[in-house]
Design a protein around this motif. Structure first.
Motif, mmCIF file in Angstrom:
data_model
loop_
_atom_site.group_PDB
_atom_site.id
_atom_site.type_symbol
_atom_site.label_atom_id
_atom_site.label_comp_id
_atom_site.label_asym_id
_atom_site.label_seq_id
_atom_site.Cartn_x
_atom_site.Cartn_y
_atom_site.Cartn_z
ATOM 1 N N LEU A 1 0.825 -1.201 0.000
ATOM 2 C CA LEU A 1 0.000 0.000 0.000
ATOM 3 C C LEU A 1 0.863 1.256 0.000
ATOM 4 C CD1 LEU A 1 -2.700 -1.059 2.632
ATOM 5 C CD2 LEU A 1 -2.685 -1.457 0.152
ATOM 6 N N LEU A 2 0.550 2.178 -0.899
ATOM 7 C CA LEU A 2 1.242 3.461 -0.993
ATOM 8 C C LEU A 2 0.323 4.574 -0.506
ATOM 9 C CD1 LEU A 2 2.596 3.122 -4.665
ATOM 10 C CD2 LEU A 2 3.824 2.559 -2.553
ATOM 11 N N VAL A 3 0.900 5.691 -0.086
ATOM 12 C CA VAL A 3 0.108 6.852 0.300
ATOM 13 C C VAL A 3 0.989 8.091 0.265
ATOM 14 C CG1 VAL A 3 0.564 6.664 2.784
ATOM 15 C CG2 VAL A 3 -1.559 7.735 1.995
ATOM 16 N N ASP A 4 0.395 9.228 -0.091
ATOM 17 C CA ASP A 4 1.090 10.505 -0.018
ATOM 18 C C ASP A 4 1.487 10.774 1.440
ATOM 19 O OD1 ASP A 4 1.558 13.390 -1.203
ATOM 20 O OD2 ASP A 4 0.396 13.657 0.645
ATOM 21 N N THR A 5 2.711 11.220 1.657
ATOM 22 C CA THR A 5 3.221 11.375 3.022
ATOM 23 C C THR A 5 2.403 12.365 3.849
ATOM 24 O OG1 THR A 5 5.457 10.902 2.214
ATOM 25 C CG2 THR A 5 5.274 11.833 4.415
ATOM 26 N N GLU A 6 1.968 13.464 3.246
ATOM 27 C CA GLU A 6 1.182 14.445 3.999
ATOM 28 C C GLU A 6 -0.181 13.874 4.382
ATOM 29 O OE1 GLU A 6 -0.550 18.895 3.199
ATOM 30 O OE2 GLU A 6 1.604 18.542 2.837
ATOM 31 N N VAL A 7 -0.777 13.110 3.483
ATOM 32 C CA VAL A 7 -2.051 12.454 3.793
ATOM 33 C C VAL A 7 -1.856 11.439 4.922
ATOM 34 C CG1 VAL A 7 -3.836 10.889 2.900
ATOM 35 C CG2 VAL A 7 -3.024 12.798 1.490
ATOM 36 N N ALA A 8 -0.743 10.707 4.853
ATOM 37 C CA ALA A 8 -0.436 9.740 5.913
ATOM 38 C C ALA A 8 -0.297 10.441 7.260
ATOM 39 C CB ALA A 8 0.850 8.990 5.578
ATOM 40 N N ALA A 9 0.398 11.571 7.261
ATOM 41 C CA ALA A 9 0.593 12.321 8.504
ATOM 42 C C ALA A 9 -0.742 12.773 9.083
ATOM 43 C CB ALA A 9 1.498 13.524 8.238
ATOM 44 N N LYS A 10 -1.635 13.262 8.233
ATOM 45 C CA LYS A 10 -2.952 13.703 8.697
ATOM 46 C C LYS A 10 -3.741 12.529 9.279
ATOM 47 C CE LYS A 10 -3.407 17.594 5.481
ATOM 48 N NZ LYS A 10 -4.091 18.102 4.266
ATOM 49 N N ARG A 11 -3.658 11.380 8.619
ATOM 50 C CA ARG A 11 -4.375 10.200 9.115
ATOM 51 C C ARG A 11 -3.867 9.805 10.502
ATOM 52 N NH1 ARG A 11 -4.211 6.210 3.779
ATOM 53 N NH2 ARG A 11 -5.714 7.349 2.494
ATOM 54 N N ILE A 12 -2.572 9.768 10.653
ATOM 55 C CA ILE A 12 -1.992 9.360 11.931
ATOM 56 C C ILE A 12 -2.359 10.349 13.033
ATOM 57 C CG2 ILE A 12 0.189 9.028 13.175
ATOM 58 C CD1 ILE A 12 1.344 7.910 10.528
ATOM 59 N N MET A 13 -2.322 11.643 12.707
ATOM 60 C CA MET A 13 -2.677 12.652 13.699
ATOM 61 C C MET A 13 -4.160 12.570 14.053
ATOM 62 S SD MET A 13 -0.407 15.934 12.411
ATOM 63 C CE MET A 13 -0.739 16.926 13.883
ATOM 64 N N LYS B 1 2.553 10.638 18.677
ATOM 65 C CA LYS B 1 1.976 11.972 18.796
ATOM 66 C C LYS B 1 2.911 13.002 18.148
ATOM 67 C CE LYS B 1 -0.776 11.212 22.964
ATOM 68 N NZ LYS B 1 -2.060 11.388 22.262
ATOM 69 N N TYR B 2 2.320 13.925 17.368
ATOM 70 C CA TYR B 2 3.090 14.986 16.720
ATOM 71 C C TYR B 2 2.442 16.329 17.024
ATOM 72 C CZ TYR B 2 4.476 10.847 14.044
ATOM 73 O OH TYR B 2 4.906 9.598 13.676
ATOM 74 N N ARG B 3 3.254 17.353 17.160
ATOM 75 C CA ARG B 3 2.730 18.675 17.485
ATOM 76 C C ARG B 3 2.191 19.391 16.254
ATOM 77 N NH1 ARG B 3 8.071 20.758 20.325
ATOM 78 N NH2 ARG B 3 8.843 19.481 18.594
ATOM 79 N N THR B 4 2.833 19.168 15.098
ATOM 80 C CA THR B 4 2.415 19.831 13.868
ATOM 81 C C THR B 4 2.438 18.839 12.714
ATOM 82 O OG1 THR B 4 4.667 20.461 13.230
ATOM 83 C CG2 THR B 4 3.439 22.006 14.659
ATOM 84 N N LEU B 5 1.776 19.202 11.633
ATOM 85 C CA LEU B 5 1.786 18.365 10.434
ATOM 86 C C LEU B 5 3.198 18.249 9.873
ATOM 87 C CD1 LEU B 5 0.163 16.800 8.285
ATOM 88 C CD2 LEU B 5 -0.125 18.972 7.058
ATOM 89 N N ALA C 1 5.132 15.758 11.787
ATOM 90 C CA ALA C 1 4.681 14.408 11.460
ATOM 91 C C ALA C 1 5.290 13.933 10.144
ATOM 92 C CB ALA C 1 3.157 14.372 11.386
ATOM 93 N N VAL C 2 5.254 14.790 9.125
ATOM 94 C CA VAL C 2 5.818 14.435 7.811
ATOM 95 C C VAL C 2 7.301 14.122 7.934
ATOM 96 C CG1 VAL C 2 6.409 15.337 5.525
ATOM 97 C CG2 VAL C 2 4.107 15.693 6.454
ATOM 98 N N GLU C 3 8.012 14.989 8.665
ATOM 99 C CA GLU C 3 9.458 14.810 8.836
ATOM 100 C C GLU C 3 9.782 13.490 9.540
ATOM 101 O OE1 GLU C 3 13.162 16.940 11.246
ATOM 102 O OE2 GLU C 3 11.372 18.112 10.735
ATOM 103 N N LYS C 4 9.036 13.183 10.596
ATOM 104 C CA LYS C 4 9.328 11.969 11.364
ATOM 105 C C LYS C 4 8.902 10.706 10.623
ATOM 106 C CE LYS C 4 9.642 13.947 15.972
ATOM 107 N NZ LYS C 4 9.182 13.889 17.381
ATOM 108 N N ILE C 5 7.831 10.787 9.857
ATOM 109 C CA ILE C 5 7.406 9.637 9.054
ATOM 110 C C ILE C 5 8.472 9.313 8.009
ATOM 111 C CG2 ILE C 5 5.773 8.920 7.265
ATOM 112 C CD1 ILE C 5 3.602 10.364 8.910
ATOM 113 N N LYS C 6 8.984 10.351 7.347
ATOM 114 C CA LYS C 6 10.043 10.142 6.352
ATOM 115 C C LYS C 6 11.299 9.569 7.000
ATOM 116 C CE LYS C 6 8.643 13.681 3.003
ATOM 117 N NZ LYS C 6 9.019 14.976 2.364
ATOM 118 N N ALA C 7 11.647 10.085 8.185
ATOM 119 C CA ALA C 7 12.845 9.613 8.882
ATOM 120 C C ALA C 7 12.701 8.159 9.301
ATOM 121 C CB ALA C 7 13.112 10.491 10.103
ATOM 122 N N ARG C 8 11.516 7.797 9.786
ATOM 123 C CA ARG C 8 11.299 6.407 10.208
ATOM 124 C C ARG C 8 11.361 5.458 9.020
ATOM 125 N NH1 ARG C 8 5.997 3.921 13.335
ATOM 126 N NH2 ARG C 8 6.574 1.741 13.046
#
Length: 212
Positions: A110-122, A130-134, A137-144
């Protein structure tokens, strides 16, 4: 759904769906839908990982980095995955490496746009993520993801981002879980019957279309 269930049960071996993909792409959601629809037993590698992260008092991102220099973490998760997949029953397994370890499985990615993924997780308000800002979230998702890919490449000499590894690839950015599940079920049946089909799909234009 009983007639559909009978398609998967019979004299042949049990059906196993190996679900891998991006963070926030809906792996667990799809696995749970197949458990409800078809009676597949659902197993989540992400849950195992998050429990271990909590045990070590780390966030998933921190624990992913920790795992890069502590191979025993992957070995523990992989061992559990192999043990689970050896059971002769229909199952859906949410794990980024299930496609590699579960022999004879229907390999779904399964693929997903990173920003959409961040919004879903938040929006899901996951206790361990838990993330303070979108932007955070995007930065940490990419890093992980980068951390995990590095670990898998070094440990198993495989590239999880190589779409040739999979029987079916679905972009979940623009579709509902129900639409996604319908598409997957359609091609799972085709796969079970040994038929060929387009492997990579998106609903970006409002209708399902293959991606070349």
């Amino acid at each position: 759904w009983r007639l559909k269930l009978l398609r998967f049960r019979g004299a042949d071996m049990s059906t196993k769906i190996a679900i891998s993909g991006d963070l926030g792409s809906g792996k667990s959601t799809i696995g749970k839908i197949f458990e409800e629809r078809l009676g597949f037993k659902f197993h989540s590698g992400g849950s195992i990982f998050r429990l271990l992260a909590s045990k070590y008092n780390m966030t998933p991102a921190e624990f992913s980095k920790y795992s890069e220099i502590h191979p025993e973490v992957d070995e523990e998760i992989d061992g559990e995955l192999i043990k689970i997949s050896a059971v002769d029953e229909d199952m859906a397994i949410d794990s980024r490496m299930a496609w590699h370890f579960v022999d004879g499985s229907f390999k779904l990615h399964l693929l997903v746009d990173t920003e959409v993924a961040a919004k879903r997780i938040m929006d899901e308000n996951r206790g361990s993520e838990k993330y303070r800002t979108l932007e955070e979230a995007v930065e940490k998702i990419k890093a992980r993801k980068a951390s995990e890919n590095k670990r898998y490449t070094e440990k198993y000499s495989v590239n999880p981002d190589d779409l040739n590894n999979y029987d079916l690839v679905v972009d979940t950015t623009y579709a509902t879980p129900e639409d996604i599940s319908d598409l997957i079920e359609k091609y799972l049946i085709e796969w079970k019957n040994g038929r060929t089909f387009e492997r990579i799909w998106t609903k970006k234009t409002g209708v399902w279309a293959p991606i070349e």
